[in-house]
Motif scaffolding. Structure first.
Motif, PDB file in Angstrom:
ATOM      1  N   LEU A  89      47.537  47.322  40.266  1.00 58.00           N
ATOM      2  CA  LEU A  89      47.389  45.863  40.196  1.00 58.00           C
ATOM      3  C   LEU A  89      48.599  45.171  40.830  1.00 58.00           C
ATOM      4  O   LEU A  89      48.461  44.236  41.633  1.00 58.00           O
ATOM      5  CB  LEU A  89      47.233  45.436  38.732  1.00 58.00           C
ATOM      6  N   ASP A 100      45.620  34.779  41.198  1.00 59.47           N
ATOM      7  CA  ASP A 100      45.065  34.444  39.874  1.00 59.47           C
ATOM      8  C   ASP A 100      43.620  33.969  39.978  1.00 59.47           C
ATOM      9  O   ASP A 100      42.874  34.004  39.000  1.00 59.47           O
ATOM     10  CB  ASP A 100      45.912  33.356  39.212  1.00 59.47           C
ATOM     11  N   THR A 102      41.331  35.296  41.960  1.00 58.69           N
ATOM     12  CA  THR A 102      40.399  36.376  42.320  1.00 58.69           C
ATOM     13  C   THR A 102      39.565  36.785  41.104  1.00 58.69           C
ATOM     14  O   THR A 102      40.122  37.101  40.047  1.00 58.69           O
ATOM     15  CB  THR A 102      41.171  37.625  42.824  1.00 58.69           C
ATOM     16  N   GLN A 104      37.706  38.844  38.340  1.00 56.70           N
ATOM     17  CA  GLN A 104      38.150  40.128  37.791  1.00 56.70           C
ATOM     18  C   GLN A 104      37.399  41.321  38.380  1.00 56.70           C
ATOM     19  O   GLN A 104      37.997  42.350  38.680  1.00 56.70           O
ATOM     20  CB  GLN A 104      38.004  40.117  36.270  1.00 56.70           C
ATOM     21  N   VAL A 107      38.821  42.210  41.616  1.00 55.39           N
ATOM     22  CA  VAL A 107      40.111  42.893  41.433  1.00 55.39           C
ATOM     23  C   VAL A 107      39.852  44.389  41.209  1.00 55.39           C
ATOM     24  O   VAL A 107      40.502  45.241  41.819  1.00 55.39           O
ATOM     25  CB  VAL A 107      40.899  42.299  40.235  1.00 55.39           C
ATOM     26  N   TYR A 108      38.880  44.703  40.348  1.00 53.94           N
ATOM     27  CA  TYR A 108      38.541  46.110  40.095  1.00 53.94           C
ATOM     28  C   TYR A 108      38.117  46.805  41.390  1.00 53.94           C
ATOM     29  O   TYR A 108      38.495  47.952  41.644  1.00 53.94           O
ATOM     30  CB  TYR A 108      37.393  46.231  39.083  1.00 53.94           C
ATOM     31  N   GLU A 142      31.755  44.741  32.214  1.00 53.45           N
ATOM     32  CA  GLU A 142      32.599  43.675  31.652  1.00 53.45           C
ATOM     33  C   GLU A 142      31.983  43.074  30.392  1.00 53.45           C
ATOM     34  O   GLU A 142      32.692  42.644  29.485  1.00 53.45           O
ATOM     35  CB  GLU A 142      32.757  42.567  32.706  1.00 53.45           C
ATOM     36  N   SER A 148      40.193  45.065  29.677  1.00 52.35           N
ATOM     37  CA  SER A 148      40.079  45.124  31.141  1.00 52.35           C
ATOM     38  C   SER A 148      40.465  46.505  31.688  1.00 52.35           C
ATOM     39  O   SER A 148      39.889  46.964  32.680  1.00 52.35           O
ATOM     40  CB  SER A 148      40.940  44.038  31.795  1.00 52.35           C
ATOM     41  N   TYR A 152      37.920  48.823  33.863  1.00 46.66           N
ATOM     42  CA  TYR A 152      38.190  49.350  35.200  1.00 46.66           C
ATOM     43  C   TYR A 152      37.943  50.855  35.254  1.00 46.66           C
ATOM     44  O   TYR A 152      37.253  51.357  36.153  1.00 46.66           O
ATOM     45  CB  TYR A 152      39.631  49.061  35.628  1.00 46.66           C
TER      46      TYR A 152
END
Length: 293
Positions: A89, A100, A102, A104, A107-108, A142, A148, A152
């Motif tokens: 990360l 911030d 993006t 979630q 992001v994964y 999710e 989190s 992931y």
């Protein structure tokens, strides 16, 4: 009264008063107390029964190899997983690939791509079909898992299972779907063929995304119990049961496009019944498979 009939009587009673699966939950708790978890027994349990929600994440993590079978190592291994998550990360933040703002699940995806050595030069890259699958599964996961880091790792390892363990089986599922639908309702299959819909059904949604985005998560997790514990064939029977459940509606539709559009957006209120009947169909045709696709 024999021991089996007593057990059956108790099970029926528990189900009537709202304690379905009480004995199964106790059996799982006994399995989870072992110092070294028996993977084969956990797979067998998950194939036969729905996992209690309070233990689902733990069992999935063990079956997907995120956690080792040895209980005493769980805390330490999970600490390593958290550190790895934080490092990846942080790397994405340093190269300004994420912010911030993006989402979630994206992001994964970027974390997964970075760890796989496939991170593109810019976040504005065009998504590959496999990225769409990852995002759909991550979005569903999710809703099932609060943490989190767990989300992931579960998403990443579940996707890896689909891409590796089931790579040769997934392409065969459309043909198997046709075969079992013919056994259950040949007239319905004939209608699909007459409408030229068989080759245009939402197979990617059903079999590549494992119904993520099709079924609500409360029903979906019962299907994923079976996939994660060793059988992707359950996906075929969920697809068959969807057709059987909405037979009247599908038979009234003419044309592949209308049929596909309906099946991509089925009503959500009968999903629990669909999954229960699909599991019954699966057991009817396949027995109780363990470790088999």
């Amino acid at each position: 009264m024999t021991e089996d009939s007593q057990r059956n009587f108790r099970s029926v009673y528990y189900e009537k008063v709202g304690f379905r699966g009480v004995e199964e939950k106790k059996s799982l708790e006994i399995l989870l107390k072992d110092d070294c978890l028996d993977i084969e027994k956990l797979c067998t349990f998950s194939q036969r029964f729905p996992l209690p929600s309070m233990y689902r994440a733990l069992v999935w993590k063990v079956l997907l190899g995120i956690l080792p079978p040895h209980h005493e190592s769980h805390a330490q291994v999970m600490m390593y997983r958290k550190e790895q998550y934080s490092d990846v990360l942080h790397a994405l933040e340093v190269i300004r690939f994420i912010s911030d703002a993006t989402p979630q699940v994206e992001v994964y995806l970027y974390m997964h791509r970075l760890e796989s050595g496939k991170l593109p030069r810019s976040p504005s890259f065009a998504l590959e079909p496999e990225d769409e699958v990852f995002l759909a599964i991550a979005k569903a996961m999710e809703e099932m898992v609060e943490d989190s880091i767990d989300c992931y790792w579960l998403t990443r390892c579940f996707v890896n299972q689909l891409n590796n363990k089931y790579r040769d089986f997934l392409p065969q599922l459309p043909k198997a779907f046709e075969q079992y639908l013919n056994l259950e309702d040949s007239r319905l299959l004939s209608h699909l063929k007459t409408s030229s819909a068989v080759s245009k059904l939402p197979y990617d949604l059903w079999f590549k995304r494992c119904f993520a985005g099709c079924l609500p998560e409360s029903s979906l997790q019962r299907v994923w119990d079976k996939v994660i514990s060793g059988s992707c064939k359950i996906l075929v029977f969920v697809a068959v049961e969807i057709l059987l459940t909405f037979k009247i509606k599908v038979m009234a539709l003419n044309g592949a496009e209308k049929i596909t559009k309906f099946l991509e957006n089925i009503p959500q209120d009968s999903s629990d019944a669909i999954v229960s009947k699909a599991i019954d169909l699966w057991h009817k045709h396949c027995g109780t498979p363990v470790h088999s696709a």
